[in-house]
Design an enzyme around this catalytic site. Sequence first.
Site, mmCIF file in Angstrom:
data_model
loop_
_atom_site.group_PDB
_atom_site.id
_atom_site.type_symbol
_atom_site.label_atom_id
_atom_site.label_comp_id
_atom_site.label_asym_id
_atom_site.label_seq_id
_atom_site.Cartn_x
_atom_site.Cartn_y
_atom_site.Cartn_z
ATOM 1 N N LYS A 172 15.318 36.025 38.122
ATOM 2 C CA LYS A 172 14.766 35.488 36.468
ATOM 3 C C LYS A 172 15.557 34.097 36.904
ATOM 4 O O LYS A 172 16.371 33.847 36.344
ATOM 5 C CB LYS A 172 15.016 36.072 35.062
ATOM 6 C CG LYS A 172 14.010 35.476 34.379
ATOM 7 C CD LYS A 172 14.363 35.297 32.661
ATOM 8 C CE LYS A 172 14.818 34.387 32.299
ATOM 9 N NZ LYS A 172 14.576 33.079 32.447
ATOM 10 N N GLU A 175 13.538 29.003 32.768
ATOM 11 C CA GLU A 175 12.001 28.595 32.244
ATOM 12 C C GLU A 175 12.167 27.528 32.860
ATOM 13 O O GLU A 175 10.614 27.385 33.577
ATOM 14 C CB GLU A 175 12.470 28.853 30.770
ATOM 15 C CG GLU A 175 13.148 27.724 29.981
ATOM 16 C CD GLU A 175 12.732 28.372 28.464
ATOM 17 O OE1 GLU A 175 12.204 27.360 27.773
ATOM 18 O OE2 GLU A 175 13.735 29.105 27.349
ATOM 19 N N GLY A 227 25.188 30.989 33.865
ATOM 20 C CA GLY A 227 24.957 30.444 31.887
ATOM 21 C C GLY A 227 26.318 29.896 31.309
ATOM 22 O O GLY A 227 26.796 30.310 31.803
ATOM 23 N N GLY A 228 25.186 30.017 30.523
ATOM 24 C CA GLY A 228 26.308 29.588 28.742
ATOM 25 C C GLY A 228 26.361 30.484 28.273
ATOM 26 O O GLY A 228 26.525 32.137 28.661
ATOM 27 N N GLU A 230 27.802 30.978 25.195
ATOM 28 C CA GLU A 230 26.875 32.227 24.270
ATOM 29 C C GLU A 230 25.877 33.194 24.664
ATOM 30 O O GLU A 230 25.714 34.502 24.053
ATOM 31 C CB GLU A 230 26.741 31.241 23.464
ATOM 32 C CG GLU A 230 27.560 30.563 22.706
ATOM 33 C CD GLU A 230 28.809 31.404 22.465
ATOM 34 O OE1 GLU A 230 27.995 32.728 21.261
ATOM 35 O OE2 GLU A 230 29.950 31.751 22.579
ATOM 36 N N THR A 231 25.139 32.676 25.830
ATOM 37 C CA THR A 231 24.332 33.829 26.070
ATOM 38 C C THR A 231 25.096 34.819 26.639
ATOM 39 O O THR A 231 24.719 36.083 27.620
ATOM 40 C CB THR A 231 23.464 32.203 27.634
ATOM 41 O OG1 THR A 231 23.091 31.747 27.184
ATOM 42 C CG2 THR A 231 21.788 33.885 27.824
ATOM 43 N N GLY A 232 26.798 34.715 27.433
ATOM 44 C CA GLY A 232 26.834 35.053 28.716
ATOM 45 C C GLY A 232 27.200 36.687 27.455
ATOM 46 O O GLY A 232 27.225 37.667 27.673
ATOM 47 N N GLU A 250 29.611 34.490 35.203
ATOM 48 C CA GLU A 250 29.657 33.088 35.918
ATOM 49 C C GLU A 250 29.646 32.085 34.649
ATOM 50 O O GLU A 250 27.982 31.514 34.512
ATOM 51 C CB GLU A 250 29.158 32.180 37.240
ATOM 52 C CG GLU A 250 28.868 32.989 38.251
ATOM 53 C CD GLU A 250 31.298 33.168 38.498
ATOM 54 O OE1 GLU A 250 31.557 32.384 38.072
ATOM 55 O OE2 GLU A 250 30.511 33.659 39.238
ATOM 56 N N CYS A 284 28.728 23.607 35.632
ATOM 57 C CA CYS A 284 29.665 24.084 35.161
ATOM 58 C C CYS A 284 31.157 23.492 35.297
ATOM 59 O O CYS A 284 31.790 24.118 33.894
ATOM 60 C CB CYS A 284 29.331 25.937 35.521
ATOM 61 S SG CYS A 284 29.512 25.989 37.185
ATOM 62 N N GLU A 381 31.707 22.100 25.603
ATOM 63 C CA GLU A 381 30.985 21.682 26.802
ATOM 64 C C GLU A 381 29.539 21.263 26.695
ATOM 65 O O GLU A 381 28.462 21.888 25.482
ATOM 66 C CB GLU A 381 30.778 23.322 27.491
ATOM 67 C CG GLU A 381 30.218 22.843 29.099
ATOM 68 C CD GLU A 381 29.904 24.006 30.154
ATOM 69 O OE1 GLU A 381 29.366 25.028 29.114
ATOM 70 O OE2 GLU A 381 29.933 23.785 31.099
HETATM 71 P P1 NDP Z 1 21.904 29.849 29.765
HETATM 72 O O1 NDP Z 1 22.515 30.257 29.108
HETATM 73 O O2 NDP Z 1 21.113 29.147 28.665
HETATM 74 O O3 NDP Z 1 20.224 30.091 29.848
HETATM 75 C C1 NDP Z 1 20.878 31.198 31.872
HETATM 76 C C2 NDP Z 1 19.561 32.240 32.139
HETATM 77 O O4 NDP Z 1 19.829 33.219 30.827
HETATM 78 C C3 NDP Z 1 18.674 31.475 32.261
HETATM 79 O O5 NDP Z 1 17.360 31.862 33.190
HETATM 80 C C4 NDP Z 1 17.641 31.904 30.683
HETATM 81 O O6 NDP Z 1 16.608 31.996 30.323
HETATM 82 C C5 NDP Z 1 18.434 32.963 30.599
HETATM 83 N N1 NDP Z 1 18.646 33.342 29.201
HETATM 84 C C6 NDP Z 1 18.844 33.022 28.206
HETATM 85 N N2 NDP Z 1 18.886 33.640 27.076
HETATM 86 C C7 NDP Z 1 19.118 35.155 27.168
HETATM 87 C C8 NDP Z 1 19.431 36.537 26.849
HETATM 88 N N3 NDP Z 1 18.558 37.219 25.563
HETATM 89 N N4 NDP Z 1 19.375 37.731 27.941
HETATM 90 C C9 NDP Z 1 19.014 37.087 29.202
HETATM 91 N N5 NDP Z 1 18.980 36.401 30.118
HETATM 92 C C10 NDP Z 1 18.779 34.733 29.399
HETATM 93 O O7 NDP Z 1 22.507 28.099 30.332
HETATM 94 P P2 NDP Z 1 21.803 27.400 31.077
HETATM 95 O O8 NDP Z 1 20.746 27.320 31.346
HETATM 96 O O9 NDP Z 1 21.355 25.656 29.868
HETATM 97 O O10 NDP Z 1 22.666 26.575 32.546
HETATM 98 C C11 NDP Z 1 23.700 26.290 31.012
HETATM 99 C C12 NDP Z 1 24.404 27.237 31.448
HETATM 100 O O11 NDP Z 1 24.993 27.595 32.374
HETATM 101 C C13 NDP Z 1 26.406 26.193 31.102
HETATM 102 O O12 NDP Z 1 27.037 26.810 30.409
HETATM 103 C C14 NDP Z 1 27.319 25.532 32.362
HETATM 104 O O13 NDP Z 1 28.970 26.332 32.145
HETATM 105 C C15 NDP Z 1 27.214 27.185 33.083
HETATM 106 N N6 NDP Z 1 26.716 27.975 34.670
HETATM 107 C C16 NDP Z 1 27.748 28.074 34.483
HETATM 108 C C17 NDP Z 1 27.841 28.041 36.486
HETATM 109 C C18 NDP Z 1 29.418 29.296 36.766
HETATM 110 O O14 NDP Z 1 29.435 29.565 38.044
HETATM 111 N N7 NDP Z 1 29.954 29.760 36.091
HETATM 112 C C19 NDP Z 1 27.101 27.564 37.098
HETATM 113 C C20 NDP Z 1 26.211 26.587 36.393
HETATM 114 C C21 NDP Z 1 26.123 26.916 35.164
HETATM 115 P P3 NDP Z 1 15.604 30.472 30.231
HETATM 116 O O15 NDP Z 1 15.956 29.783 31.026
HETATM 117 O O16 NDP Z 1 14.148 30.814 29.214
HETATM 118 O O17 NDP Z 1 16.414 30.225 28.325
#
Ligand code: NDP
Length: 485
Positions: A172, A175, A227-228, A230-232, A250, A284, A381
């Site tokens: 996935k 978005e 991702g972020g 909080e989402t993690g 990550e 990130c 962040e």
């Molecule tokens: P998000 O956490 O908002 O989204 C990441 C992914 O998770 C998207 O595909 C998102 O979908 C999906 N998602 C959102 N909510 C849920 C849920 N409840 N359950 C399952 N999946 C969900 O992050 P961002 O896209 O805003 O990316 C930025 C973040 O990613 C930053 O915090 C950054 O530090 C981190 N990051 C970490 C890296 C690493 O290697 N450590 C590398 C790159 C980024 P949707 O887009 O539809 O919301």
Amino acid sequence: MIEHRNFIGGEWLAAAATRPIVNPATDEVIATVAESSAADVAVAVRAARDAFDSGPWRTTTAQARGRVLFHMAAVVREHADRLAEIETRTCGKPIVESDMDVQDAATCLEYYGGLATKIHGETLPVPDNAINLTLKEPVGVVGLIVPWNYPLLLAMWKLGPALSAGCTVVLKPAEQTPLSMLEFARLVHEHVPELPPGVFNVVTGDGPVAGRALVESMEVDKIAFTGGTETGREVLHGVARSNLKKVSLELGGKSPNIFFTDCDLDAATDGALFGVFINQGEVCSAGSRVLVQREIAAEFMTRMREKTARIRLGDPLDRATKMGPLVSREHADRVLAAIERGRQEARLVAGGGRPAAQARGCFVEPTIFESDNSAWIAREEIFGPVVTVIPFTDEADAIRIANDTPYGLAAAVWSRDIFRCLRVVKAVRAGIVWVNSMQPCYVESPWGGYKQSGHGREMSLHGQEEFLETKQVHINLGEAPLAWY
Ligand code: NDP
């Protein structure tokens, strides 16, 4: 304008609804994609499950899997220009950076193609007349959830090791930025027929709906998430609520980039700016806390400000552009609000608003603050072109500030004194530490964070391990087993 569908079981399937995709440089709608419901995701998971349980992928030879990955990499290189342009049109990054991302994506597939034949277990010297060994087996069906900042590349960091291990996947994308992944799926569908249907599936849609359905599916064996933070946390809750599937995360960072008095000031200030402003700061591992030894802080700041004024913002498809728009209007507004909040506690040194020259698009000026490490802007962040410069007194003070964060993804240290650098390397709690450099990233080397920056590692042999189960096998060579009863 193209209307995209989900790629499931080797077919293009419509979902319950659609969503528009916007070019953040022009604010124009450039495509529509499927807005998947939980039911749409379940169809993709079923295809991946069937392909894993009864398809040939898991049982085919490692050599054959490796060849498929090499073929995918070759297709990516052949269509690199198109993939890079799509990437730039959806996430706003300068085209020269998208070019590099696409090449790195192909390199990642090649690396894991090569690794397919090097996955092996071990024999263990147990104290018995026996052979004891381990087998490495694919984890199963994996859900790959990726963010918008490096849409194609971060997908490959997961897809490469997953396929090389023999897993099947449902991916996935974020978005806002699914188009490069959909184009990749189209290329694979057309040019790599030896990849069996259902092994690689793409569903687009919203995280809290489509992402969550993947996370909570009882038929998925593992989630690999970027991702972020909080989402993690949400992902971990979803995993706990469902089948306790395996998970690698990550997550975010607030990485310190540390400069001592004896660093080469010119290279160092370049490193400070590159470390945080590459990809508009949507990285990130961004060195968003620049720690500078107090004696050189004033000169360092002057040079940073002068060089920042020369950063060329504009059309990301222009090869001279060094900084494009942020990924979306919503994200640009969030970054601008963070800058406003930052001004209440920290001194604004450069930038701080929308660039006057850009009439449209989601642009934000490269912005520099100065404060101590307690300011909100120094702790949160921001994920945009915002850096906080924090003066420190000595090595112990630098290490204390560097570690004063809930994150632990990356760090960098700049000095001509290698012993000091190595002391800092050992003292900083982060998964990646660079010396006299910032941001190099290699598929051969592990990527991932300490503390709240994540679980597990991507890339390298460590990244391969995340997609494997280890099975212990014990073969009794003795006579009868021990007579216990
Ligand atoms: P998000 O956490 O908002 O989204 C990441 C992914 O998770 C998207 O595909 C998102 O979908 C999906 N998602 C959102 N909510 C849920 C849920 N409840 N359950 C399952 N999946 C969900 O992050 P961002 O896209 O805003 O990316 C930025 C973040 O990613 C930053 O915090 C950054 O530090 C981190 N990051 C970490 C890296 C690493 O290697 N450590 C590398 C790159 C980024 P949707 O887009 O539809 O919301």
